[in-house]
Design a protein around this motif. Structure first.
Motif, PDB file in Angstrom:
ATOM      1  N   ALA A 188      46.179  30.096  48.605  1.00 45.87           N
ATOM      2  CA  ALA A 188      46.287  28.827  48.778  1.00 45.87           C
ATOM      3  C   ALA A 188      45.583  28.247  49.876  1.00 45.87           C
ATOM      4  O   ALA A 188      45.037  27.278  49.989  1.00 45.87           O
ATOM      5  CB  ALA A 188      47.667  28.248  48.137  1.00 45.87           C
ATOM      6  N   THR A 189      46.265  28.817  50.950  1.00 41.25           N
ATOM      7  CA  THR A 189      45.775  28.587  52.521  1.00 41.25           C
ATOM      8  C   THR A 189      44.247  28.634  52.572  1.00 41.25           C
ATOM      9  O   THR A 189      43.493  27.826  53.255  1.00 41.25           O
ATOM     10  CB  THR A 189      46.491  29.116  53.602  1.00 41.25           C
ATOM     11  N   ARG A 190      43.676  29.682  51.989  1.00 39.40           N
ATOM     12  CA  ARG A 190      42.211  29.901  51.981  1.00 39.40           C
ATOM     13  C   ARG A 190      41.454  29.158  51.179  1.00 39.40           C
ATOM     14  O   ARG A 190      40.231  28.816  51.669  1.00 39.40           O
ATOM     15  CB  ARG A 190      41.987  31.642  51.742  1.00 39.40           C
ATOM     16  N   GLN A 191      42.098  28.769  50.201  1.00 39.93           N
ATOM     17  CA  GLN A 191      41.410  27.724  49.357  1.00 39.93           C
ATOM     18  C   GLN A 191      41.039  26.396  50.109  1.00 39.93           C
ATOM     19  O   GLN A 191      40.190  25.638  49.761  1.00 39.93           O
ATOM     20  CB  GLN A 191      42.026  27.271  47.831  1.00 39.93           C
TER      21      GLN A 191
ATOM     22  N   ILE B 134      40.396  35.995  50.276  1.00 42.11           N
ATOM     23  CA  ILE B 134      40.860  35.679  48.806  1.00 42.11           C
ATOM     24  C   ILE B 134      40.559  36.791  47.764  1.00 42.11           C
ATOM     25  O   ILE B 134      41.645  37.089  47.149  1.00 42.11           O
ATOM     26  CB  ILE B 134      40.010  34.435  48.094  1.00 42.11           C
ATOM     27  N   ILE B 135      39.637  37.674  48.042  1.00 41.76           N
ATOM     28  CA  ILE B 135      39.458  38.716  47.079  1.00 41.76           C
ATOM     29  C   ILE B 135      40.482  39.792  47.402  1.00 41.76           C
ATOM     30  O   ILE B 135      40.928  40.638  46.641  1.00 41.76           O
ATOM     31  CB  ILE B 135      37.816  39.208  47.243  1.00 41.76           C
ATOM     32  N   VAL B 136      40.547  40.309  48.764  1.00 40.20           N
ATOM     33  CA  VAL B 136      41.489  41.128  49.098  1.00 40.20           C
ATOM     34  C   VAL B 136      42.761  40.758  48.862  1.00 40.20           C
ATOM     35  O   VAL B 136      43.671  41.922  48.207  1.00 40.20           O
ATOM     36  CB  VAL B 136      41.345  41.380  50.687  1.00 40.20           C
ATOM     37  N   LEU B 137      43.266  39.603  48.952  1.00 37.69           N
ATOM     38  CA  LEU B 137      44.701  39.112  48.596  1.00 37.69           C
ATOM     39  C   LEU B 137      45.023  39.096  47.018  1.00 37.69           C
ATOM     40  O   LEU B 137      46.213  39.694  46.596  1.00 37.69           O
ATOM     41  CB  LEU B 137      45.079  37.727  49.193  1.00 37.69           C
ATOM     42  N   ALA B 138      43.750  38.719  46.362  1.00 37.72           N
ATOM     43  CA  ALA B 138      43.913  38.873  44.738  1.00 37.72           C
ATOM     44  C   ALA B 138      44.178  40.517  44.229  1.00 37.72           C
ATOM     45  O   ALA B 138      44.940  40.627  43.294  1.00 37.72           O
ATOM     46  CB  ALA B 138      42.766  38.272  44.332  1.00 37.72           C
ATOM     47  N   VAL B 139      43.345  41.362  45.109  1.00 35.74           N
ATOM     48  CA  VAL B 139      43.557  42.644  44.551  1.00 35.74           C
ATOM     49  C   VAL B 139      44.801  43.211  44.955  1.00 35.74           C
ATOM     50  O   VAL B 139      45.487  43.957  44.131  1.00 35.74           O
ATOM     51  CB  VAL B 139      42.284  43.631  45.455  1.00 35.74           C
TER      52      VAL B 139
ATOM     53  N   LEU C 219      28.211  30.200  57.594  1.00 33.27           N
ATOM     54  CA  LEU C 219      28.163  31.176  56.683  1.00 33.27           C
ATOM     55  C   LEU C 219      28.991  32.192  56.971  1.00 33.27           C
ATOM     56  O   LEU C 219      29.942  32.999  55.844  1.00 33.27           O
ATOM     57  CB  LEU C 219      26.792  31.761  56.462  1.00 33.27           C
ATOM     58  N   LEU C 220      29.407  32.691  57.782  1.00 37.36           N
ATOM     59  CA  LEU C 220      30.298  33.751  58.311  1.00 37.36           C
ATOM     60  C   LEU C 220      31.672  33.233  57.824  1.00 37.36           C
ATOM     61  O   LEU C 220      32.429  34.272  57.299  1.00 37.36           O
ATOM     62  CB  LEU C 220      30.257  34.081  59.833  1.00 37.36           C
ATOM     63  N   GLN C 221      32.028  32.090  58.181  1.00 35.70           N
ATOM     64  CA  GLN C 221      33.348  31.585  57.786  1.00 35.70           C
ATOM     65  C   GLN C 221      33.637  31.374  56.146  1.00 35.70           C
ATOM     66  O   GLN C 221      34.781  31.848  55.746  1.00 35.70           O
ATOM     67  CB  GLN C 221      33.523  30.285  58.660  1.00 35.70           C
ATOM     68  N   THR C 222      32.525  30.906  55.592  1.00 31.59           N
ATOM     69  CA  THR C 222      32.647  31.058  54.165  1.00 31.59           C
ATOM     70  C   THR C 222      32.961  32.311  53.702  1.00 31.59           C
ATOM     71  O   THR C 222      33.542  32.587  52.979  1.00 31.59           O
ATOM     72  CB  THR C 222      31.367  30.415  53.712  1.00 31.59           C
ATOM     73  N   ALA C 223      32.108  33.385  53.995  1.00 32.73           N
ATOM     74  CA  ALA C 223      32.225  34.794  53.642  1.00 32.73           C
ATOM     75  C   ALA C 223      33.438  35.367  53.939  1.00 32.73           C
ATOM     76  O   ALA C 223      34.223  35.964  53.071  1.00 32.73           O
ATOM     77  CB  ALA C 223      31.196  35.564  54.346  1.00 32.73           C
ATOM     78  N   LEU C 224      34.019  35.041  55.241  1.00 32.50           N
ATOM     79  CA  LEU C 224      35.439  35.546  55.611  1.00 32.50           C
ATOM     80  C   LEU C 224      36.541  35.168  54.815  1.00 32.50           C
ATOM     81  O   LEU C 224      37.541  35.829  54.246  1.00 32.50           O
ATOM     82  CB  LEU C 224      35.725  35.257  57.145  1.00 32.50           C
ATOM     83  N   GLU C 225      36.417  33.799  54.365  1.00 33.52           N
ATOM     84  CA  GLU C 225      37.422  33.036  53.416  1.00 33.52           C
ATOM     85  C   GLU C 225      37.426  33.572  51.969  1.00 33.52           C
ATOM     86  O   GLU C 225      38.559  34.148  51.485  1.00 33.52           O
ATOM     87  CB  GLU C 225      37.202  31.613  53.330  1.00 33.52           C
ATOM     88  N   TRP C 226      36.417  33.784  51.437  1.00 33.69           N
ATOM     89  CA  TRP C 226      36.170  34.649  50.301  1.00 33.69           C
ATOM     90  C   TRP C 226      36.772  36.143  50.382  1.00 33.69           C
ATOM     91  O   TRP C 226      37.399  36.520  49.248  1.00 33.69           O
ATOM     92  CB  TRP C 226      34.518  34.606  49.717  1.00 33.69           C
ATOM     93  N   ALA C 227      36.236  36.686  51.389  1.00 40.09           N
ATOM     94  CA  ALA C 227      36.886  38.075  51.521  1.00 40.09           C
ATOM     95  C   ALA C 227      38.259  38.239  51.424  1.00 40.09           C
ATOM     96  O   ALA C 227      38.882  38.897  50.841  1.00 40.09           O
ATOM     97  CB  ALA C 227      36.240  38.899  52.860  1.00 40.09           C
TER      98      ALA C 227
END
Length: 121
Positions: free
Chosen positions: A64-67, A40-45, A30-38
């Motif tokens: 793309a690497t986080r995806q 992605i969001i930071v990079l998109a912003v 769960l932590l790793q999933t949350a970190l990947e999404w965080a």
């Protein structure tokens, strides 16, 4: 070319280390999933707010690497690494956060992927 064929050798591994490695670690998953999404969001912003094309391009590459990392995590969810007792919860969280963004499902991936495990050789 029969001369190029490599003989297949069976590898025998001790069961105890394999059992330890295969044990679910739901908190870490769960932590790793949350970190990947965080990430992605930071990079998109950052890409959106940046006025520089090179920064946006770098952010797209890193996203793309986080995806790809999310797809690797989807593989873990497909093996019930979040919860073996509550399969529906494992699949729900895996679907929403790792599979649906790529227009696939844990169930569909698992159906095809488990054939790989049955017929690896």
């Amino acid at each position: 070319f029969p001369a190029l064929a490599v003989p297949v050798q069976k590898i025998h591994l001790a069961r105890d280390p394999l059992k330890t490695l295969a044990r679910p670690a739901p908190g870490r998953l769960l932590l790793q999933t949350a970190l990947e999404w965080a990430c992605i969001i930071v990079l998109a912003v950052w890409a959106t707010w940046s006025a520089h094309g090179a920064v946006s391009l770098l952010c797209m590459l890193l996203i793309a690497t986080r995806q790809h990392a999310l797809l690797a995590l989807m593989h873990e969810y497909s093996h019930h690494q979040l919860s073996r007792k509550h399969g529906w919860l494992n699949d729900l969280i895996g679907d929403v956060f790792t599979a649906f963004p790529f227009f696939i499902t844990i169930h569909g991936f698992r159906r095809n992927h488990l054939l790989h495990h049955r017929h690896a050789w």
